[in-house]
Design a protein around this motif. Structure first.
Motif, PDB file in Angstrom:
ATOM      1  N   VAL A   6      -0.942 -13.541   6.580  1.00 34.94           N
ATOM      2  CA  VAL A   6      -0.999 -12.557   5.510  1.00 34.94           C
ATOM      3  C   VAL A   6      -1.043 -11.141   6.063  1.00 34.94           C
ATOM      4  O   VAL A   6      -1.866 -10.827   6.911  1.00 34.94           O
ATOM      5  CB  VAL A   6      -2.266 -12.761   4.635  1.00 34.94           C
ATOM      6  N   ASP A   7      -0.136 -10.316   5.607  1.00 32.13           N
ATOM      7  CA  ASP A   7      -0.245  -8.884   5.839  1.00 32.13           C
ATOM      8  C   ASP A   7      -1.112  -8.331   4.722  1.00 32.13           C
ATOM      9  O   ASP A   7      -1.354  -9.002   3.735  1.00 32.13           O
ATOM     10  CB  ASP A   7       1.142  -8.215   5.754  1.00 32.13           C
ATOM     11  N   LYS A   8      -1.537  -7.090   4.887  1.00 32.20           N
ATOM     12  CA  LYS A   8      -2.312  -6.481   3.805  1.00 32.20           C
ATOM     13  C   LYS A   8      -1.380  -6.154   2.649  1.00 32.20           C
ATOM     14  O   LYS A   8      -0.443  -5.369   2.803  1.00 32.20           O
ATOM     15  CB  LYS A   8      -2.980  -5.211   4.308  1.00 32.20           C
ATOM     16  N   ILE A   9      -1.600  -6.758   1.505  1.00 32.34           N
ATOM     17  CA  ILE A   9      -0.761  -6.508   0.341  1.00 32.34           C
ATOM     18  C   ILE A   9      -1.604  -5.795  -0.714  1.00 32.34           C
ATOM     19  O   ILE A   9      -2.659  -6.295  -1.094  1.00 32.34           O
ATOM     20  CB  ILE A   9      -0.225  -7.833  -0.256  1.00 32.34           C
ATOM     21  N   PRO A  10      -1.149  -4.646  -1.208  1.00 32.84           N
ATOM     22  CA  PRO A  10      -1.924  -3.931  -2.223  1.00 32.84           C
ATOM     23  C   PRO A  10      -2.090  -4.775  -3.490  1.00 32.84           C
ATOM     24  O   PRO A  10      -1.204  -5.558  -3.833  1.00 32.84           O
ATOM     25  CB  PRO A  10      -1.072  -2.693  -2.511  1.00 32.84           C
ATOM     26  N   SER A  11      -3.207  -4.576  -4.168  1.00 29.71           N
ATOM     27  CA  SER A  11      -3.503  -5.415  -5.329  1.00 29.71           C
ATOM     28  C   SER A  11      -2.456  -5.251  -6.415  1.00 29.71           C
ATOM     29  O   SER A  11      -2.118  -6.208  -7.114  1.00 29.71           O
ATOM     30  CB  SER A  11      -4.896  -5.086  -5.871  1.00 29.71           C
ATOM     31  N   SER A  30       2.466 -14.109   3.312  1.00 23.66           N
ATOM     32  CA  SER A  30       2.717 -12.867   2.575  1.00 23.66           C
ATOM     33  C   SER A  30       2.992 -11.776   3.588  1.00 23.66           C
ATOM     34  O   SER A  30       2.208 -11.578   4.505  1.00 23.66           O
ATOM     35  CB  SER A  30       1.499 -12.466   1.750  1.00 23.66           C
ATOM     36  N   ARG A  32       4.680  -7.753   4.541  1.00 17.63           N
ATOM     37  CA  ARG A  32       5.030  -6.444   4.044  1.00 17.63           C
ATOM     38  C   ARG A  32       6.062  -5.833   4.986  1.00 17.63           C
ATOM     39  O   ARG A  32       5.904  -5.871   6.204  1.00 17.63           O
ATOM     40  CB  ARG A  32       3.785  -5.558   4.030  1.00 17.63           C
ATOM     41  N   GLU A 155      -2.970 -10.173  16.992  1.00 16.71           N
ATOM     42  CA  GLU A 155      -4.229  -9.615  16.509  1.00 16.71           C
ATOM     43  C   GLU A 155      -4.753  -8.574  17.488  1.00 16.71           C
ATOM     44  O   GLU A 155      -5.283  -7.555  17.111  1.00 16.71           O
ATOM     45  CB  GLU A 155      -5.260 -10.732  16.350  1.00 16.71           C
TER      46      GLU A 155
END
Lengths: 765, 185
Positions: A6-11, A30, A32, A155
């Motif tokens: 998972v990448d950081k996905i905005p809400s 997920s 980005r 990481e």
């Protein structure tokens, strides 16, 4: 199935996917990305589900939305969608990440035609690789294994403190979380080991400063005032006064000697330590570090930077301490003697320090510039000298001289620029400082004439002498900027190297196989030097202990890369390489190096005798063993033809061996090593057929009970191989015994026919 | 033999006899007189030429910096060269659009108009720039080596990720921007 990446996905984006009838909670992957379909920058989000994936493109915008309860501004994010598409896994072919010049795109076959799924810039190339891998896994196995996607290295590309990416993946240093103060603190740690010397130095400095204070007192106050007011008593004591003056001078001299000796010792020791640390760190770094840097530059770094460090410890730091102490003492004395006059004196000092601060910045830049020019100049020299043969054979001496001239001029210009600044700025600065002394003369003179504040002529003279004592330290403090900025630059680069973390690391709890026999196995190994350009793609094969495997394939098929992976010069990206059933990542380095020896197409012999070079593999080998190894490698015959035999000194600038001779020496080296696993990577390519035959016979003996991997173009080299694999574009195209491969009429058969035909054309068969 | 040029032949695409089109997936396709590749290993002589529709083709500039419109190699999936485009401008407008579109995508590179900030920390440099695609920030590891001078005043800057940025002529930058990068030239 579980989410694996998972990448950081905005809400707001997650909300958007939900509004399209998808359940973001169920997404396996997920990601980005940062480009849109048109190839412009934008925001693109991809979610992979068990049965398909969806791509949403658009722009994220931010707007202020009042305050959060804690008082910080709240940011509202909006996702303006410009394109959304869902894909069913069954309809889509295997996706491919195509690396363009500085960006990339992922495409796949849909309904018989290639089409772009999404675009990305190189910043997101890892995400693209993850996507392709995940989709192809999912299509093949119907599920994703979490362990395949837990890329620990990825990481670690992020600074744990501030979360920013490391600018250099090999050097895990975060410049944001490391400041100059820390730099100096770390240097100070180097000092701790030399406490004893430092204390000696410190005492010596204090003494020097104290003695420096006494001299003006004797010279002026006693000589002027006492002589003027009471000549008779002075005349009686003249012998003692002279003696005192001599004693002070001798004392100062002795103290200076001690200081010099102590600081020289510390500097030599520290420089030695630092050089050693740098060299050790450099050797520990993985090969990737070196291929990314010029050797010339690294050489300058090791040499000149540790030299700078030497100057820092020997000249700079002691003087800095001395001057600060002296300045403090002088200032204290001046203020106690005549407060008013001292205040007048120091009127110009703040001005001076403001200028000083400003100069610090300018000189910092100029020094960095000179360093970089010198560095590139040195690189050019080592480049041209190493390639002198080529320069001469194309008679490009003039052009090289011109290039040299240009670079040399650039370096000289940078030096000139710097010196020019120094020559113009410092005299001006000192003049400003000297204005202070005119003030002392004027006001002090007035005070003496009015006899104000108990001022006497002798005291004024002493005051002026003290004032001269401030010039010294401040002048030197100004000089300090020079080496200070030079040193800081050097330290930066030094720590850059010593902080580097090798990509290939030894396991913390290494495992040694119980029964070392030398069996090698590659299990589904993939590798790429650059992301999304696979050199090795899912290669599996095994070499039972004591057998010989031949690897054939076109240039660039990835043959040598296999050797690099087996010796752990690089680590595999996917899959595993096993020796005796243990993953080589878990083997201790010493064990791995001891088990595997490689003779490669690039041979490197160190400066030194042939004996030393052969013994490099095993320094304790006896002379007989060395000769035996050389005989086995067909090197003995040419070695004894040389006047100095095995003691012949070879290497750059000394006797140069021919390509074939070098290869034979390096084979002898590998033979002496007596490894369980021997890799011959085009080891006999630079030899004539006859010599190769000779070595072949010797190698037959050598390889009999040894696991051997032979990489070769010439099929004749491989005639003893138990099994062969043919590599094509990083994949195993076919494998089996030579007969089996001939029957398959594939790559091997074609190679065989080509080489047979080549022999036919010259009339041999 | 007078000249080594006789040894190898460059096949140029004939603008009059070549048809570029857009494939269903949106990629450039080509129908022209092109070599018919067989298996490399068995091929002894030059592959035969034949008028054919080869579907999707790939482009690669031979001299991306100096002559971006000339000498463009047209390749197949495996990177084998079908032919060379001598000059894009010789082709009909429609074809030019297809070729340029694909080239622009492949050689995507923001052009730096000015440098608003350039800071160095521990050997890494942090850039804030104005480009033709808006303001951008990036960082370089080995700054000196990240900036390549490619003839004239053109600079190609490669950041840590491998993204490229271009300065067409550093001499034409405004004074402040130039001062900032001067150190690294």
């Amino acid at each position: 199935m579980k989410t694996v990446f998972v990448d950081k996905i905005p809400s707001t984006v997650i909300g958007y996917f939900a509004s399209e009838g998808l359940d973001p909670e169920q997404a396996l992957v997920s990601l980005r990305f940062d480009m849109c379909e048109s190839g412009a920058f934008g925001d693109c989000f991809v979610m992979l589900f068990p049965d398909g994936f969806a791509v949403a493109e658009g722009y994220l915008t931010f707007s202020s939305a009042g305050k959060r309860p804690d008082g910080l501004p709240r940011r509202a994010e909006d996702f303006h969608v410009t394109g959304f598409e869902k894909f069913r896994l069954a309809d889509v072919g295997e996706p491919k990440a195509e690396q363009l010049i500085s960006t990339g795109r992922v495409s796949a076959e849909i309904g018989g035609a290639d089409r772009v799924l999404f675009n990305y810039s190189s910043a997101c190339k890892h995400g693209a690789a993850v996507f392709c891998r995940a989709v192809s896994e999912l299509k093949k196995n119907g599920e994703l294994k979490e362990s395949d996607f837990a890329d620990e290295n990825y990481e670690k590309h992020v600074c744990p403190k501030c979360g920013r990416r490391y600018p250099d993946e090999e050097l895990k240093v975060c410049p944001n979380c490391m400041d100059k103060a820390k730099l100096v603190k770390r240097l100070a740690k180097q000092f701790v080991k030399y406490k004893k010397y430092i204390i000696i130095m410190f005492v010596a400095f204090t003494l020097t400063a104290a003695l420096g204070m006494v001299t003006p007192y004797i010279a002026n106050e006693i000589l002027y005032d006492d002589v003027l007011t009471n000549p008779a008593s002075v005349a009686a004591d003249v012998g003692r006064i002279v003696l005192l003056m001599v004693a002070v001078r001798v004392g100062a001299l002795a103290v200076n000697l001690v200081t010099g000796a102590a600081s020289a010792t510390v500097a030599a020791k520290v420089t030695y330590d630092v050089k050693k640390t740098i060299f050790n760190t450099i050797s520990d770094l993985s090969l990737g570090f070196f291929t990314n840097r010029q050797t010339g530059g690294l050489m300058t770094q090791v040499n000149s930077d540790s030299l700078t460090l030497y100057w820092f410890f020997c000249d700079g730091f002691p003087y800095l301490v001395l001057n600060v102490i002296q300045l403090a003492v002088v200032v204290a004395v001046m203020f106690t003697q005549n407060l008013v006059l001292a205040l007048y004196t120091f009127i110009t000092i703040p001005l001076f320090f403001l200028a000083f601060k400003y100069l610090f910045r300018i000189f910092d830049k100029l020094y960095a510039k000179r360093y970089s020019r010198r560095r590139s100049f040195n690189s050019l020299i080592s480049d041209v000298l190493n390639g002198m043969r080529v320069v001469k054979s194309f008679s490009r001496e003039d052009e090289e001289m011109r290039r040299f001239g240009a670079k040399s001029k650039e370096a000289a210009d940078a030096g000139f620029d710097l010196e020019n600044h120094i020559a113009r700025v410092y005299p001006l600065l000192y003049y400003v400082l000297r204005i202070g002394s005119y003030v002392v003369w004027a006001f002090g003179g007035l005070q003496v004439m009015n006899a104000a504040g108990g001022m006497t002529y002798g005291r004024l003279m002493a005051f002026i002498a003290y004032f001269a004592l401030i010039y010294g330290p401040i002048e030197q403090l100004a000089d300090v900027t020079n080496w200070w900025s030079d040193s800081l630059n050097a330290f930066q680069r030094l720590f850059e190297i010593t902080d580097a973390q090798p990509e290939v690391r030894e396991a913390e709890e290494p495992i040694i196989p119980e029964e070392p026999r030398g069996a090698v196995e590659f299990r589904n190994v993939s590798f790429s030097y650059v992301e999304n350009r696979k050199v090795i793609d899912g290669v599996s094969f095994s070499v039972p202990a004591g057998t010989m495997l031949g690897i054939v394939g076109k240039t660039g098929a990835g043959k040598s890369t296999l050797a690099n992976l087996l010796t752990r010069l690089y680590d595999v990206k996917e899959g595993e390489v096993l020796i005796d059933g243990v993953n080589i990542k878990k083997l201790p380095f010493a064990y791995l190096r001891e088990s595997v020896a490689i003779v490669s197409q690039e041979t490197y012999l160190f400066r030194g005798s042939i004996l030393e070079n052969i013994r490099y593999a095993r320094p304790e080998a006896t002379r007989e063993e060395v000769i035996e190894a050389a005989k086995t490698a067909s090197a003995h015959d040419f070695i004894i033809k040389m006047p100095d035999g095995y003691d012949t000194r070879i290497g750059m600038g000394l006797k140069e061996l021919s390509g074939g001779e070098k290869q034979r020496v390096s084979i002898a080296r590998a033979i002496l090593r007596d490894p369980r696993i021997l890799i011959l990577d085009e080891a006999t390519a630079a030899m004539d057929t006859q010599t190769e035959r000779g070595i072949q016979r010797a190698l037959e003996k050598l390889t009999r009970d040894r696991t051997t991997v032979v990489i070769a173009h010439r099929l004749s080299t491989l005639r003893n191989a138990d099994r062969l694999i043919a590599l094509e574009d990083g994949k195993v195209a076919e494998s089996g015994t030579a007969e089996e491969l001939l029957k398959q009429k594939g790559v091997y058969y074609k190679l065989y026919k080509l080489q047979a035909e080549a022999l036919k054309t010259v009339g041999i068969e | 033999m007078d000249n080594y040029l006789d040894l190898a032949k460059i096949t140029y695409l004939d603008p009059a006899d070549s048809r570029f089109y857009v494939t269903p997936g949106g990629f450039p396709g080509l129908e022209a007189v092109l070599p018919e590749f067989g298996d490399d290993l068995e091929q002894d002589s030059e592959p035969p030429m034949k008028k054919q529709d080869v579907g999707r083709v790939w482009f690669h500039r031979c001299f991306p910096f100096e002559t971006p419109d000339e000498y463009i190699s047209v390749l197949d999936r495996d990177g084998r060269e079908y032919a060379m485009i001598r000059d894009v401008n010789e082709f009909p407008e429609e074809a030019q659009k297809i070729i340029r579109g694909e080239l622009e995508r492949k050689y995507f590179c923001p052009v730096i108009k000015s440098v608003s900030s350039l800071k160095e920390k521990l050997g890494y440099s942090y850039w804030k720039v104005e480009t033709d695609r808006g303001p951008m920030e990036f960082s370089c590891s080995d700054t000196y080596r990240s900036i390549a001078r490619v003839g004239g005043g053109m600079l190609i800057i490669t950041d840590v990720d491998g993204n490229r940025y271009r300065i067409d002529d550093y001499a034409l930058l405004d004074r402040r921007s130039y001062k900032r990068i001067e150190l690294y030239l």
